[in-house]
Write a protein that holds these residues in place. Structure first.
Motif, short mmCIF file in Angstrom:
data_model
loop_
_atom_site.label_atom_id
_atom_site.label_comp_id
_atom_site.label_asym_id
_atom_site.label_seq_id
_atom_site.Cartn_x
_atom_site.Cartn_y
_atom_site.Cartn_z
N HIS A 206 58.56 44.34 29.23
CA HIS A 206 57.39 45.07 29.73
C HIS A 206 57.38 45.15 31.27
O HIS A 206 57.76 44.18 31.94
CB HIS A 206 56.09 44.40 29.27
CG HIS A 206 55.44 45.11 28.14
ND1 HIS A 206 55.90 45.04 26.84
CD2 HIS A 206 54.36 45.94 28.11
CE1 HIS A 206 55.13 45.79 26.06
NE2 HIS A 206 54.20 46.34 26.81
N ALA A 207 56.97 46.29 31.78
CA ALA A 207 56.81 46.45 33.23
C ALA A 207 55.37 46.05 33.59
O ALA A 207 54.55 46.87 33.98
CB ALA A 207 57.13 47.87 33.65
N THR A 208 55.11 44.74 33.39
CA THR A 208 53.77 44.19 33.64
C THR A 208 53.84 42.98 34.56
O THR A 208 53.02 42.07 34.44
CB THR A 208 53.10 43.78 32.31
OG1 THR A 208 54.04 42.99 31.56
CG2 THR A 208 52.68 44.98 31.49
N CYS A 209 54.82 42.96 35.47
CA CYS A 209 54.85 41.88 36.47
C CYS A 209 53.58 41.96 37.32
O CYS A 209 53.05 40.95 37.77
CB CYS A 209 56.07 42.03 37.37
SG CYS A 209 57.63 41.71 36.53
N LEU A 210 53.13 43.19 37.55
CA LEU A 210 51.92 43.43 38.36
C LEU A 210 50.73 43.48 37.43
O LEU A 210 50.71 44.27 36.48
CB LEU A 210 52.06 44.74 39.13
CG LEU A 210 53.34 44.88 39.96
CD1 LEU A 210 53.44 46.26 40.59
CD2 LEU A 210 53.40 43.79 41.04
N GLY A 211 49.72 42.68 37.71
CA GLY A 211 48.56 42.58 36.82
C GLY A 211 47.53 43.68 37.03
O GLY A 211 47.73 44.60 37.83
N ASN A 212 46.40 43.53 36.32
CA ASN A 212 45.39 44.60 36.32
C ASN A 212 44.32 44.46 37.40
O ASN A 212 43.32 45.17 37.37
CB ASN A 212 44.74 44.71 34.93
CG ASN A 212 44.05 43.42 34.52
OD1 ASN A 212 43.71 42.58 35.35
ND2 ASN A 212 43.85 43.24 33.22
N SER A 213 44.58 43.55 38.37
CA SER A 213 43.58 43.44 39.45
C SER A 213 44.06 44.11 40.73
O SER A 213 43.37 44.12 41.75
CB SER A 213 43.28 41.96 39.73
OG SER A 213 44.48 41.33 40.16
N LEU A 214 45.28 44.69 40.70
CA LEU A 214 45.83 45.35 41.89
C LEU A 214 45.39 46.81 41.93
O LEU A 214 44.93 47.35 40.93
CB LEU A 214 47.36 45.24 41.88
CG LEU A 214 47.89 43.79 41.81
CD1 LEU A 214 49.38 43.77 41.57
CD2 LEU A 214 47.55 43.03 43.08
#
Length: 581
Positions: A206-214
């Motif tokens: 998954h391309a989810t290294c970056l979370g949902n608060s950015l």
């Protein structure tokens, strides 16, 4: 020798505060551009046919993106274009633009459909394809594979209990989630004068290294991997290299550690560290690809020779009778209309939590009560209908019947807006008459197999888990066994449209997030296996002897409803209303 050309074009979207696609979070909005997002394209030609493979730094491909691109290319290339031989893939970054589909549900957080996003994507895509065609030259193609060493911290299975239910796997402990996935990267390398020029990589994570608060557009790990590889090739004197890092079986695979203290470990990576984490993950992928393709020519690489071919068929996944061979001994197995379970709304434990636990508990209770009510009274008008629905959907605690647009049996639009800004947006669209005829999610989706010499590439429109993808590959391999000179069968996901998840029948019984988001029920994978088997048989026939459905397409979306769901300047109002709710 093939004629091959490649190009990349930036997707020019200005961040204006629209929600990004991936986490489904109202608050996950883009106000900045951290990295450029690209459309990358390859055009590969044999004596007769052209194969076009493209990958976009987006969460998914939508039917809107594909149909508009096909229309443009038909106009530009005329008889030289065959839409069967166009593959569109997405990196699945969760930090890319939303609002790019005609269907209503996944656009709710954006809020709504954003025509300028769709136009910018199609523009970049078509331009990159045209430039790729214009740059075609003699090129040799080689295939290779390389495994990530066990100690490389690149990927973990995020749904280990579901994975361990599969009879063919070696059960893994919480400490071994990094081994409960396919650690092989598959590579297509393009060489001129025996020097690597460009390549395509397939590896599921998954391309989810970056979370949902950015709050910035960013290519995440796959985007960084491409940029690092292109930079490395430029430093070696290659002009205009293009490297695609596409997805394979990523459905249950996370770039974050899953195991003891997983949330505590994830929560230590915040803000700027998340970008560094994404870069490091991308570097692992880039280095493995370059090592495999540059140190082994031609020892461990296999030269591609042979024809280009493809079959593509749209199927209605909401109504497929499952052949006995895929029905695990059950009779009358069928798929159903798309439904989202409570596990979908709960989200994933590390990559992206969904609704609060207390709300999920309430949803689960209501879903169970509703099921009892619907299956108890045999004289009820809709008794037979719900019997069939629950037979297809199995243990899923159904909250949203996306096909009939009902929440717990009531027409969408009934829950109080004060519960959540997303519900407020849904209610706004319902009141505006924006989703009366429009589907919430796609049901008619494209399945595709393309052939490049001795390689067959299965192109899937959803998120396939590790073992679900493995089973599809095995099914197609069985068809080709002793029947053709196809030696390798690989799988690419997030291709051509988006249909949620596909788990195995066994994984589905766990009803983790992936099972809750396997929309067409517990036989979804069986339906895909059956249809891909049929397509593979067609690929073995001469073109003029093939008989398969090439006419079915999704129904056109009513333009007046699409206009009502479009946010021309309504963003500030919708967001502020949502935030005030």
């Amino acid at each position: 020798m093939y004629q091959v050309g490649w190009d990349k074009q930036q997707i020019k979207i200005t961040p204006k505060g629209y929600a990004m696609f991936g986490y489904g979070q109202w608050s996950h909005r883009a106000y900045e551009q951290r990295t450029a997002l690209f459309a990358r394209s390859f055009s590969i030609v044999d004596q007769q046919h052209r194969l076009i493979i493209c990958c976009l730094d987006l969460g998914c491909i939508t039917h809107a993106i594909r149909s508009q691109t096909v229309a443009r290319l038909t106009q530009i290339l005329d008889s030289r274009f065959d839409e069967n031989q166009l593959v569109l893939m997405a990196t699945h970054t969760h930090s890319g633009p939303g609002g790019c589909g005609y269907e209503a549900l996944y656009n709710m957080p954006t809020p709504g459909f954003v025509p300028e996003h769709l136009n910018a994507i199609v523009e970049a895509l078509v331009q990159s394809i045209q430039n790729a065609i214009a740059s075609e030259q003699d090129t040799e193609i080689f295939l290779g594979t390389q495994h990530f060493p066990e100690q490389t911290p690149v990927a973990w299975n995020r749904s280990i209990k579901a994975y361990n239910r599969n009879p063919e796997v070696q059960p893994r402990t919480e400490a071994e989630t990094h081994l409960a996935l396919n650690r092989e990267m598959q590579l297509i390398g393009f060489y001129r004068e025996q020097q690597l020029q460009s390549f395509i990589s397939l590896f599921g994570v998954h391309a989810t290294c970056l979370g949902n608060s950015l709050n910035a557009y960013d290519g995440d790990n796959k985007g960084y991997a491409a940029v690092f590889s292109e930079q490395a090739l430029i430093e070696q004197g290659i002009q205009n290299p293009v490297t695609i890092f596409a997805q394979a079986t990523a459905g249950d695979v996370s770039p974050h550690f899953h195991g003891k203290d997983q949330l505590k470990i994830r929560n230590k990576i915040k803000g700027e560290q998340e970008y560094q984490y994404a870069q490091q993950n991308g570097r692992y992928q880039s280095e493995l690809a370059l090592t495999a393709l540059q140190s082994n020519i031609p020892k461990n690489l296999h030269k591609v020779e042979g024809k280009i071919d493809a079959v593509l068929s749209y199927v209605d996944l909401s109504n497929i009778e499952i052949p006995d061979e895929f029905a695990a001994g059950q009779k009358h197995a069928k798929t159903s209309q798309p439904c989202h379970g409570t596990a979908f709304f709960a989200g994933t434990p590390v990559d992206g939590l969904g609704a609060p636990k207390v709300l999920i508990k309430g949803m689960q209770f209501l879903a169970d009560q509703f099921r009892k009510q619907k299956t108890k009274h045999s004289k009820a008008v809709d008794f037979a209908e719900y019997q069939q629905l629950y037979a297809s959907q199995g243990p899923k605690q159904i909250l949203l019947e996306a096909g009939t647009k009902k929440i717990l049996g009531q027409p969408i639009g009934f829950p109080p807006s004060m519960l959540d800004p997303l519900i407020a947006e849904m209610n706004r669209q319902v009141k505006a008459g924006a989703i009366q005829q429009s589907p919430l999610v796609p049901s008619v989706v494209p399945l595709q197999i393309v052939r490049l010499g001795q390689l067959a590439l299965i192109c899937c429109p959803g998120e396939f888990t590790t073992i679900a993808g493995q089973r599809v590959v095995e099914t197609v391999q069985q068809v080709f066994l002793n029947q053709s000179d196809i030696e390798r069968v690989w799988l690419a996901s997030y291709c051509n449209d988006y249909m949620g998840y596909v788990t195995t029948y066994e994984e589905y019984q766990q009803q983790a997030y992936e099972g809750g988001h396997t929309l067409f029920g517990q036989w979804t994978l069986a339906a895909c296996q059956s249809k891909f088997k049929d397509l593979a048989k067609q690929l073995l026939l001469e073109k003029n002897k093939r008989h398969y459905d090439e006419m079915t397409r999704p129904q056109p979306i009513p333009e007046n409803e699409l206009a009502k769901r479009s946010n021309h300047g309504n963003l500030k109002t919708a967001v502020s209303q949502g935030e005030a709710v």
